[in-house]
Design a protein around this motif. Structure first.
Motif, PDB file in Angstrom:
ATOM      1  N   VAL A  60       1.980   7.939   9.720  1.00  0.00           N
ATOM      2  CA  VAL A  60       1.789   6.493   9.511  1.00  0.00           C
ATOM      3  C   VAL A  60       3.110   5.724   9.469  1.00  0.00           C
ATOM      4  O   VAL A  60       3.114   4.492   9.437  1.00  0.00           O
ATOM      5  CB  VAL A  60       0.975   6.188   8.217  1.00  0.00           C
ATOM      6  CG1 VAL A  60      -0.377   6.895   8.247  1.00  0.00           C
ATOM      7  CG2 VAL A  60       1.762   6.539   6.962  1.00  0.00           C
ATOM      8  N   THR A  61       4.224   6.439   9.478  1.00  0.00           N
ATOM      9  CA  THR A  61       5.535   5.786   9.462  1.00  0.00           C
ATOM     10  C   THR A  61       5.661   4.809  10.630  1.00  0.00           C
ATOM     11  O   THR A  61       5.245   5.108  11.747  1.00  0.00           O
ATOM     12  CB  THR A  61       6.658   6.828   9.574  1.00  0.00           C
ATOM     13  OG1 THR A  61       6.314   7.751  10.615  1.00  0.00           O
ATOM     14  CG2 THR A  61       6.834   7.584   8.276  1.00  0.00           C
ATOM     15  N   HIS A  67      -8.014   4.367  -3.047  1.00  0.00           N
ATOM     16  CA  HIS A  67      -7.910   3.363  -1.990  1.00  0.00           C
ATOM     17  C   HIS A  67      -8.068   1.957  -2.560  1.00  0.00           C
ATOM     18  O   HIS A  67      -7.338   1.030  -2.183  1.00  0.00           O
ATOM     19  CB  HIS A  67      -8.969   3.636  -0.916  1.00  0.00           C
ATOM     20  CG  HIS A  67      -8.728   2.888   0.364  1.00  0.00           C
ATOM     21  ND1 HIS A  67      -9.135   1.587   0.535  1.00  0.00           N
ATOM     22  CD2 HIS A  67      -8.114   3.251   1.519  1.00  0.00           C
ATOM     23  CE1 HIS A  67      -8.782   1.177   1.747  1.00  0.00           C
ATOM     24  NE2 HIS A  67      -8.162   2.168   2.365  1.00  0.00           N
ATOM     25  N   VAL A  87       7.388   5.694   2.146  1.00  0.00           N
ATOM     26  CA  VAL A  87       7.018   5.625   0.722  1.00  0.00           C
ATOM     27  C   VAL A  87       8.203   6.142  -0.083  1.00  0.00           C
ATOM     28  O   VAL A  87       8.575   7.314   0.029  1.00  0.00           O
ATOM     29  CB  VAL A  87       5.750   6.452   0.404  1.00  0.00           C
ATOM     30  CG1 VAL A  87       5.512   6.489  -1.106  1.00  0.00           C
ATOM     31  CG2 VAL A  87       4.525   5.859   1.101  1.00  0.00           C
ATOM     32  N   ARG A 114      -1.599   9.247   3.543  1.00  0.00           N
ATOM     33  CA  ARG A 114      -2.569  10.013   4.331  1.00  0.00           C
ATOM     34  C   ARG A 114      -1.879  11.000   5.258  1.00  0.00           C
ATOM     35  O   ARG A 114      -2.360  12.100   5.479  1.00  0.00           O
ATOM     36  CB  ARG A 114      -3.452   9.068   5.163  1.00  0.00           C
ATOM     37  CG  ARG A 114      -4.413   8.231   4.320  1.00  0.00           C
ATOM     38  CD  ARG A 114      -5.080   7.184   5.170  1.00  0.00           C
ATOM     39  NE  ARG A 114      -4.082   6.311   5.812  1.00  0.00           N
ATOM     40  CZ  ARG A 114      -4.338   5.480   6.804  1.00  0.00           C
ATOM     41  NH1 ARG A 114      -5.567   5.389   7.283  1.00  0.00           N
ATOM     42  NH2 ARG A 114      -3.386   4.732   7.315  1.00  0.00           N
ATOM     43  N   SER A 115      -0.743  10.564   5.816  1.00  0.00           N
ATOM     44  CA  SER A 115      -0.009  11.436   6.739  1.00  0.00           C
ATOM     45  C   SER A 115       1.393  10.882   6.955  1.00  0.00           C
ATOM     46  O   SER A 115       1.636   9.690   6.719  1.00  0.00           O
ATOM     47  CB  SER A 115      -0.731  11.491   8.099  1.00  0.00           C
ATOM     48  OG  SER A 115       0.021  12.234   9.029  1.00  0.00           O
ATOM     49  N   VAL A 119       0.846  -1.185   0.000  1.00  0.00           N
ATOM     50  CA  VAL A 119       0.000   0.000   0.000  1.00  0.00           C
ATOM     51  C   VAL A 119       0.886   1.240   0.000  1.00  0.00           C
ATOM     52  O   VAL A 119       1.885   1.293   0.705  1.00  0.00           O
ATOM     53  CB  VAL A 119      -0.921  -0.009   1.244  1.00  0.00           C
ATOM     54  CG1 VAL A 119      -1.606   1.327   1.421  1.00  0.00           C
ATOM     55  CG2 VAL A 119      -1.944  -1.132   1.145  1.00  0.00           C
ATOM     56  N   ASP A 179      -4.931   0.683  -3.797  1.00  0.00           N
ATOM     57  CA  ASP A 179      -3.856   0.667  -2.790  1.00  0.00           C
ATOM     58  C   ASP A 179      -3.026   1.939  -2.726  1.00  0.00           C
ATOM     59  O   ASP A 179      -1.849   1.908  -2.343  1.00  0.00           O
ATOM     60  CB  ASP A 179      -2.930  -0.545  -3.003  1.00  0.00           C
ATOM     61  CG  ASP A 179      -3.672  -1.854  -2.815  1.00  0.00           C
ATOM     62  OD1 ASP A 179      -4.689  -1.850  -2.087  1.00  0.00           O
ATOM     63  OD2 ASP A 179      -3.249  -2.866  -3.389  1.00  0.00           O
ATOM     64  N   VAL A 180      -3.634   3.045  -3.108  1.00  0.00           N
ATOM     65  CA  VAL A 180      -2.992   4.349  -2.916  1.00  0.00           C
ATOM     66  C   VAL A 180      -3.910   5.144  -1.987  1.00  0.00           C
ATOM     67  O   VAL A 180      -5.057   5.410  -2.312  1.00  0.00           O
ATOM     68  CB  VAL A 180      -2.798   5.095  -4.253  1.00  0.00           C
ATOM     69  CG1 VAL A 180      -2.261   6.505  -4.005  1.00  0.00           C
ATOM     70  CG2 VAL A 180      -1.844   4.310  -5.155  1.00  0.00           C
ATOM     71  N   TRP A 181      -3.377   5.453  -0.796  1.00  0.00           N
ATOM     72  CA  TRP A 181      -4.222   6.085   0.219  1.00  0.00           C
ATOM     73  C   TRP A 181      -3.884   7.561   0.375  1.00  0.00           C
ATOM     74  O   TRP A 181      -2.728   7.919   0.633  1.00  0.00           O
ATOM     75  CB  TRP A 181      -4.048   5.375   1.569  1.00  0.00           C
ATOM     76  CG  TRP A 181      -4.497   3.942   1.559  1.00  0.00           C
ATOM     77  CD1 TRP A 181      -5.017   3.240   0.505  1.00  0.00           C
ATOM     78  CD2 TRP A 181      -4.450   3.026   2.653  1.00  0.00           C
ATOM     79  NE1 TRP A 181      -5.300   1.954   0.873  1.00  0.00           N
ATOM     80  CE2 TRP A 181      -4.960   1.786   2.195  1.00  0.00           C
ATOM     81  CE3 TRP A 181      -4.041   3.132   3.984  1.00  0.00           C
ATOM     82  CZ2 TRP A 181      -5.053   0.670   3.022  1.00  0.00           C
ATOM     83  CZ3 TRP A 181      -4.137   2.010   4.804  1.00  0.00           C
ATOM     84  CH2 TRP A 181      -4.644   0.798   4.324  1.00  0.00           C
ATOM     85  N   CYS A 217     -10.580   9.722  -3.440  1.00  0.00           N
ATOM     86  CA  CYS A 217      -9.827   8.965  -2.427  1.00  0.00           C
ATOM     87  C   CYS A 217     -10.319   7.517  -2.331  1.00  0.00           C
ATOM     88  O   CYS A 217      -9.520   6.607  -2.118  1.00  0.00           O
ATOM     89  CB  CYS A 217      -9.896   9.658  -1.068  1.00  0.00           C
ATOM     90  SG  CYS A 217      -8.898  11.163  -1.031  1.00  0.00           S
ATOM     91  N   ASP A 219       0.738   4.532   1.330  1.00  0.00           N
ATOM     92  CA  ASP A 219      -0.087   5.268   2.300  1.00  0.00           C
ATOM     93  C   ASP A 219       0.428   6.695   2.449  1.00  0.00           C
ATOM     94  O   ASP A 219       1.423   6.945   3.137  1.00  0.00           O
ATOM     95  CB  ASP A 219      -0.060   4.534   3.649  1.00  0.00           C
ATOM     96  CG  ASP A 219      -1.059   5.115   4.646  1.00  0.00           C
ATOM     97  OD1 ASP A 219      -1.633   6.188   4.356  1.00  0.00           O
ATOM     98  OD2 ASP A 219      -1.258   4.498   5.704  1.00  0.00           O
TER      99      ASP A 219
END
Ligand SMILES: *Cc1c(COP(=O)(O)O)cnc(C)c1O
Length: 347
Positions: A14-15, A307, A329, A10-11, A6, A310-312, A303, A8
């Motif tokens: 999320v790391t 999603h 990423v 979003r922010s 994925v 698999d791209v958030w 979005c 991700d």
């Protein structure tokens, strides 16, 4: 089993901790930090104070607690804070300045979350019984809702002069101060010296799982410490968490430049796509805001489609989408996001 990859965006929160960071956490020497004897927490606090050029620093569980304990330490109920209308302390911290510190906020306007000394001067209230007491200026650098914008340091210097003239304190919400520092080539201590208190986050682009710090004078940090305890932020063997932050400061600052390059790459690709609208010049660090055109649907619809592939990303307005680049990423992931975004124009 093939792991589903994925992207991700979003922010940068999320790391996840890298194996090396986890190893540092496992090996951390710990004590009871509420009793003041966790050596790893002490080492982190000294490291942050050194980085920011302050006398002291305090480890806190979250950036929100750091900001709000700093605000509480520098205000009284009935005081007023001068901050941007788009600021994190107002939008994303549960109304805490009002609820916890009993302060109103005089809302500054300005592109990218940035305002100037004249605006602050106009917002300062006369010392008279009708008015709330202007007490604290809060600046956010980089500015989250402003699109990761960097405050020009001259602006901050000018605001500091007005603050001194009227006896106001200044707090820096530096959740992403390291992004500003790396992108602008200005040492974090050069920013920090203009403030009474500074908060920084380890759990954003720096990649630690938890934690922030507040820095300032020894006296100020003593006050912030008391409010941290009052807010329930005293932690015991928190050296396990502090070890991740120490690791992040030692290894993950320089990598932010790559996140910025990836954000630029994504933004430039978006600027070529007919279905999306973007202010390319506004992408200064790791946050990319763009708008979906009528033809591709609402931000929420975009979005949802992303999603499925698999791209958030995050819808933050009827048309506005947010993508935040970070160390989990890589450029290949960004290119995958670009590929998926390109399918929207083709519909
Ligand atoms: C993330 C963030 C914070 C702190 O958020 P927490 O989730 O409480 O750690 C503070 N200010 C800004 C600008 C942020 O982006």
């Amino acid at each position: 089993m093939v792991e589903k990859r994925v992207v991700d965006l979003r922010s940068d929160t999320v790391t996840k901790p890298s194996p090396e960071m986890l190893q540092a956490m496992v090996e951390a020497e710990v004590g009871d930090d509420v009793l003041g004897d966790d050596p790893t927490v002490i080492a982190l606090q000294e490291k942050v104070a050194k980085l920011l050029g302050t006398e002291a620093a305090l480890f806190v569980p979250s950036g929100s607690m750091g900001n709000q304990a700093a605000i509480r330490a520098q205000t009284q109920p009935g005081d007023e804070i001068i901050a941007h209308a788009d600021s994190h302390i107002y939008h994303y911290e549960g109304g805490a300045p009002f609820a916890i510190s009993g302060c109103s906020i005089s809302m500054m306007q300005g592109k990218g979350g940035i305002f100037d000394a004249d605006q602050v001067r106009s917002a300062v209230r006369p010392v008279e019984s009708h008015f709330a007491q202007s007490r604290l200026v809060v600046i956010e650098n980089t500015h989250n809702r402003g699109g990761g914008s960097i405050w020009p340091i001259e602006r901050i210097q000018d605001i500091r002069k007005v603050a001194d003239e009227f006896g106001l304190s200044m707090h820096l919400d530096g959740a992403r101060l390291m992004n500003a520092s790396v992108a602008a080539g200005i040492k974090p201590s050069k920013y920090a010296e203009l403030f009474d208190t500074v908060s920084v986050c380890f759990s954003k682009g720096l990649g630690a799982p938890v934690g922030s710090a507040v820095a300032g004078t020894t006296e100020m940090i003593r006050r912030v410490h008391r409010f941290r305890k009052m807010f329930g932020g005293g932690m015991r063997q928190s050296g396990i968490l502090a070890a991740a932050a120490v690791y992040a400061l030692d290894h993950n600052i320089d990598g932010l430049a790559q996140d910025h390059a990836n954000a630029k790459r994504l933004a430039e690709a978006l600027s070529e796509m007919p279905g999306f609208d973007i202010d390319l010049a506004a992408v200064e660090t790791n946050i990319v805001y763009f708008d979906a055109a009528e033809s591709v649907g609402s931000a929420a619809e975009v979005c949802a489609c992303l999603h499925d592939k698999d791209v958030w990303m995050m819808a933050i307005g009827p048309k506005r989408v947010r993508a935040v680049t970070h160390r989990d990423v890589d450029t290949e992931g960004i290119d995958r996001a670009i590929e998926v975004l390109q399918t929207f124009g083709a519909r």
